[in-house]
Scaffold this active site. Structure first.
Site, short mmCIF file in Angstrom:
data_model
loop_
_atom_site.label_atom_id
_atom_site.label_comp_id
_atom_site.label_asym_id
_atom_site.label_seq_id
_atom_site.Cartn_x
_atom_site.Cartn_y
_atom_site.Cartn_z
N ASP A 136 24.48 57.57 58.56
CA ASP A 136 25.51 57.35 59.57
C ASP A 136 26.28 56.08 59.25
O ASP A 136 25.89 55.30 58.39
CB ASP A 136 24.89 57.26 60.98
CG ASP A 136 23.80 56.19 61.09
OD1 ASP A 136 23.51 55.52 60.09
OD2 ASP A 136 23.23 56.03 62.18
N ASN A 179 17.91 54.20 73.16
CA ASN A 179 18.29 55.35 74.00
C ASN A 179 17.82 56.68 73.40
O ASN A 179 18.18 57.74 73.87
CB ASN A 179 19.81 55.37 74.21
CG ASN A 179 20.58 55.56 72.91
OD1 ASN A 179 20.00 55.65 71.83
ND2 ASN A 179 21.90 55.62 73.01
N GLU A 191 23.78 60.78 69.64
CA GLU A 191 23.58 60.11 70.91
C GLU A 191 23.09 61.07 72.00
O GLU A 191 23.17 62.30 71.84
CB GLU A 191 24.90 59.48 71.36
CG GLU A 191 25.44 58.42 70.41
CD GLU A 191 24.74 57.07 70.53
OE1 GLU A 191 23.51 57.04 70.71
OE2 GLU A 191 25.44 56.05 70.46
#
Length: 241
Positions: A70, A139, A146
């Protein structure tokens, strides 16, 4: 649902040792295949051990191929704190890996969709991922996949969660735009022959807690590793909920 190979180690150093051992074992069996190693703080200990093994002649990292997991949109390898800068500093540079052996996102490109297609094509041309080494966000993100992400994605562009934007500031000495990312998708991770997750510290407890539950949910992308046929989780004792 597959059984997780969970390894709880005393501390960060022994966790990194154990993860590196599995990567080294894989590299010995498949020295010319395609590997994907996350940048960032957590995998650095593992990467440094791989470089040491390479310099000792135990493995030959120069034969292998690599693809970037990424990147922050708008950054490249010249930007300190970028994912590529991490990989070049900790792996590609020290192991003197030829630039033709690694593919990365040109995250400053005006055509990011082309960058996604190029990453997908590179992976396909090399027969898929032999192994992916992942960290996990507080998270629960994997790469920049995400919360709320589709598990059906290959490489894609994504709006970054506010948590990721806030935590991400630690990588940069100056203010940079951290609103968008470009990343390999969950499908790439699931299709890799081996997936390794490394996580340490108290801040990762919530993500690990969700992973250890039976429920797979895209609200905590890390939980998708429960669907992987060969996932190995390495954590330190502090990360255990």
């Amino acid at each position: 649902m597959t059984t997780l190979n969970l390894n709880v180690l005393a501390d960060y150093e022994t966790m990194s040792d154990a993860a590196a051992e599995l990567v080294i074992e894989t590299l010995k069996k498949a020295p010319e295949n395609l590997y994907c190693f996350a940048g960032g703080d957590t995998p650095v200990g593992t990467l440094r051990r791989l470089v040491t093994a390479h310099k000792k002649g135990e493995i030959d990292l120069q034969k292998a191929y690599f693809v970037e997991l990424d990147e922050w949109v708008g950054l490249d390898g010249n930007d300190k704190g970028s994912c590529l800068n991490y990989l070049e500093t900790e792996l590609f540079g020290p192991a003197e890996i030829d630039a033709t052996h690694y593919h990365y996102f040109q995250a400053k490109s005006v055509n990011l969709e082309n960058e996604c297609r190029a990453a997908n094509a590179f992976i396909e041309a090399h027969g898929g991922l032999e192994l992916v080494l992942l960290g996990v966000g507080v998270n629960g993100h994997l790469g920049f996949n995400e919360p709320g992400v589709s598990f059906e994605n290959y490489a894609h562009i994504i709006d970054l969660d506010s948590t990721t934007q806030n935590v991400g500031q630690k990588y940069f000495s100056k203010e940079v735009d951290r609103t968008k990312g470009i990343t390999l998708g969950i499908k790439h991770i699931l299709e890799a022959k081996t997936a390794i997750l490394v996580a340490n510290g108290e801040k990762k407890q919530a993500a690990i807690a969700h992973l250890l539950e039976e429920k797979v949910t895209n609200e905590w992308p890390v939980t998708v590793l429960r669907k992987h046929d060969n996932a190995h989780i390495f954590i330190d004792e502090i990360a255990l909920p």
